[in-house]
Enzyme design. Structure first.
Site, PDB file in Angstrom:
ATOM      1  N   ASN A  22       0.870  -1.189   0.000  1.00  0.00           N
ATOM      2  CA  ASN A  22       0.000   0.000   0.000  1.00  0.00           C
ATOM      3  C   ASN A  22       0.901   1.231   0.000  1.00  0.00           C
ATOM      4  OD1 ASN A  22       0.565   0.807   2.809  1.00  0.00           O
ATOM      5  ND2 ASN A  22      -0.476  -1.111   3.304  1.00  0.00           N
ATOM      6  N   ASP A  32       1.363  -8.874   1.314  1.00  0.00           N
ATOM      7  CA  ASP A  32       2.240  -7.883   1.966  1.00  0.00           C
ATOM      8  C   ASP A  32       2.613  -8.370   3.374  1.00  0.00           C
ATOM      9  OD1 ASP A  32       3.578  -5.496   2.365  1.00  0.00           O
ATOM     10  OD2 ASP A  32       1.781  -4.262   2.588  1.00  0.00           O
ATOM     11  N   THR A 120      -6.139  -8.082  -6.429  1.00  0.00           N
ATOM     12  CA  THR A 120      -7.320  -8.968  -6.499  1.00  0.00           C
ATOM     13  C   THR A 120      -7.736  -9.548  -5.149  1.00  0.00           C
ATOM     14  OG1 THR A 120      -6.079 -11.010  -6.967  1.00  0.00           O
ATOM     15  CG2 THR A 120      -6.715  -9.639  -8.859  1.00  0.00           C
ATOM     16  N   ILE A 122      -7.573  -7.870  -1.057  1.00  0.00           N
ATOM     17  CA  ILE A 122      -8.191  -6.829  -0.232  1.00  0.00           C
ATOM     18  C   ILE A 122      -8.689  -5.657  -1.093  1.00  0.00           C
ATOM     19  CG2 ILE A 122      -7.627  -5.125   1.583  1.00  0.00           C
ATOM     20  CD1 ILE A 122      -5.691  -7.430   2.684  1.00  0.00           C
ATOM     21  N   TYR A 123      -7.997  -5.375  -2.205  1.00  0.00           N
ATOM     22  CA  TYR A 123      -8.380  -4.245  -3.059  1.00  0.00           C
ATOM     23  C   TYR A 123      -9.482  -4.560  -4.076  1.00  0.00           C
ATOM     24  CZ  TYR A 123      -4.607  -1.221  -1.270  1.00  0.00           C
ATOM     25  OH  TYR A 123      -3.805  -0.437  -0.474  1.00  0.00           O
TER      26      TYR A 123
HETATM   27  N1  AR6 Z   1       1.560 -15.624  -2.002  1.00  0.00           N
HETATM   28  C1  AR6 Z   1       0.991 -15.286  -3.179  1.00  0.00           C
HETATM   29  N2  AR6 Z   1      -0.184 -14.651  -3.285  1.00  0.00           N
HETATM   30  C2  AR6 Z   1      -0.810 -14.325  -2.125  1.00  0.00           C
HETATM   31  C3  AR6 Z   1      -0.288 -14.619  -0.847  1.00  0.00           C
HETATM   32  C4  AR6 Z   1       0.970 -15.297  -0.814  1.00  0.00           C
HETATM   33  N3  AR6 Z   1       1.565 -15.624   0.338  1.00  0.00           N
HETATM   34  N4  AR6 Z   1      -1.163 -14.162   0.094  1.00  0.00           N
HETATM   35  C5  AR6 Z   1      -2.206 -13.607  -0.577  1.00  0.00           C
HETATM   36  N5  AR6 Z   1      -2.007 -13.723  -1.917  1.00  0.00           N
HETATM   37  P1  AR6 Z   1      -3.760  -8.890  -1.359  1.00  0.00           P
HETATM   38  P2  AR6 Z   1      -4.249  -6.376  -2.785  1.00  0.00           P
HETATM   39  C6  AR6 Z   1      -2.833 -13.286  -3.045  1.00  0.00           C
HETATM   40  O1  AR6 Z   1      -4.981  -8.726  -0.534  1.00  0.00           O
HETATM   41  O2  AR6 Z   1      -5.585  -6.846  -3.220  1.00  0.00           O
HETATM   42  C7  AR6 Z   1      -2.464  -5.446   2.014  1.00  0.00           C
HETATM   43  O3  AR6 Z   1      -2.991  -5.189   3.285  1.00  0.00           O
HETATM   44  C8  AR6 Z   1      -4.312 -13.069  -2.820  1.00  0.00           C
HETATM   45  O4  AR6 Z   1      -5.020 -14.316  -2.930  1.00  0.00           O
HETATM   46  O5  AR6 Z   1      -2.517  -9.398  -0.717  1.00  0.00           O
HETATM   47  O6  AR6 Z   1      -3.342  -5.734  -3.810  1.00  0.00           O
HETATM   48  C9  AR6 Z   1      -1.597  -4.303   1.507  1.00  0.00           C
HETATM   49  O7  AR6 Z   1      -0.860  -3.709   2.549  1.00  0.00           O
HETATM   50  C10 AR6 Z   1      -4.672 -12.138  -3.967  1.00  0.00           C
HETATM   51  O8  AR6 Z   1      -4.960 -12.876  -5.151  1.00  0.00           O
HETATM   52  O9  AR6 Z   1      -3.342  -7.505  -2.101  1.00  0.00           O
HETATM   53  C11 AR6 Z   1      -2.607  -3.377   0.924  1.00  0.00           C
HETATM   54  O10 AR6 Z   1      -3.190  -2.559   1.912  1.00  0.00           O
HETATM   55  C12 AR6 Z   1      -3.379 -11.364  -4.216  1.00  0.00           C
HETATM   56  O11 AR6 Z   1      -2.356 -12.015  -3.453  1.00  0.00           O
HETATM   57  C13 AR6 Z   1      -3.662  -4.298   0.345  1.00  0.00           C
HETATM   58  O12 AR6 Z   1      -3.553  -5.503   1.089  1.00  0.00           O
HETATM   59  C14 AR6 Z   1      -3.456  -9.910  -3.782  1.00  0.00           C
HETATM   60  O13 AR6 Z   1      -4.171  -9.824  -2.573  1.00  0.00           O
HETATM   61  C15 AR6 Z   1      -3.390  -4.626  -1.088  1.00  0.00           C
HETATM   62  O14 AR6 Z   1      -4.469  -5.356  -1.599  1.00  0.00           O
END
Ligand code: AR6
Length: 173
Positions: A22, A32, A120, A122-123
């Site tokens: 973020n 993250d 895909t 949290i966002y």
């Molecule tokens: N390895 C690979 N992919 C993952 C993992 C992992 N260990 N864990 C989750 N995913 P997200 P965003 C996938 O929510 O939507 C954070 O709080 C998950 O299934 O991690 O860009 C940041 O600080 C999904 O498909 O990121 C920001 O505030 C993908 O990673 C916010 O979330 C992205 O999900 C960013 O949200």
């Protein structure tokens, strides 16, 4: 070579892994959280230095740090857009997030990189739409830069993204 893997990005051995961060660069949930947890405090320390220099990272941009204890050399932190019905330039910003990571990789002589499915989780960016943009950003880049980056891996954590990417790239599961 473009590959699709189902799994946890913190376990993949490549030169650089991309973080879906973020704008604060101070960590969070999802991928993250996993990257900071597994990589240790040196990643956060470098993020804090970047914050004091340039005040975090804008949506669609990217910054680079050590990968700490992860089996990679670097983490490239990018910030994807929060999905808001598509009216806030989200598609363009997601494309920029992917392409700016690749530009930073080239600048650092990185030849292998893995991407999570940025935005895909949290966002809430719609997954199929996001996958098409991610693939377009990467294929556009490969067309221009040929073999500069030898391995580009999409690491899908959930079944839905894995199925979408495998289908779009015609990869046998
Ligand atoms: N390895 C690979 N992919 C993952 C993992 C992992 N260990 N864990 C989750 N995913 P997200 P965003 C996938 O929510 O939507 C954070 O709080 C998950 O299934 O991690 O860009 C940041 O600080 C999904 O498909 O990121 C920001 O505030 C993908 O990673 C916010 O979330 C992205 O999900 C960013 O949200």
């Amino acid at each position: 070579m473009i590959q699709v893997i189902k799994g946890d990005i913190t376990k993949i051995e490549v030169e650089a892994i991309v973080n879906a961060a973020n704008t604060s660069l101070l960590g969070g949930g999802g991928v993250d959280g996993a990257i900071h947890r597994m990589g240790g405090k040196s990643i956060l320390e470098e993020c804090q230095k970047i914050r004091s220099k340039q005040g975090g990272c804008k949506v669609g941009e990217a910054v680079i740090t050590t990968a700490g204890k992860l089996p990679a050399k670097f983490v490239i932190h990018t910030v994807g857009p929060v999905w808001n019905k598509g009216g806030n330039n989200e598609e363009h910003l997601l494309y920029s997030a992917y392409s700016n990571c690749l530009k930073l990789a080239i600048l650092n002589n990185i030849t292998s990189i893995s991407f999570p499915n940025i935005s895909t989780g949290i966002y809430k960016f719609p997954k199929e739409k996001a996958a098409k943009i991610a693939i377009k950003a990467i294929t556009d880049f490969v067309e221009i830069n040929h073999n500069a980056i030898k391995r580009i891996i999409f690491v899908c954590f959930d079944d839905e993204n894995y199925t979408i990417y495998s289908n779009l790239l015609n990869i046998e599961k």
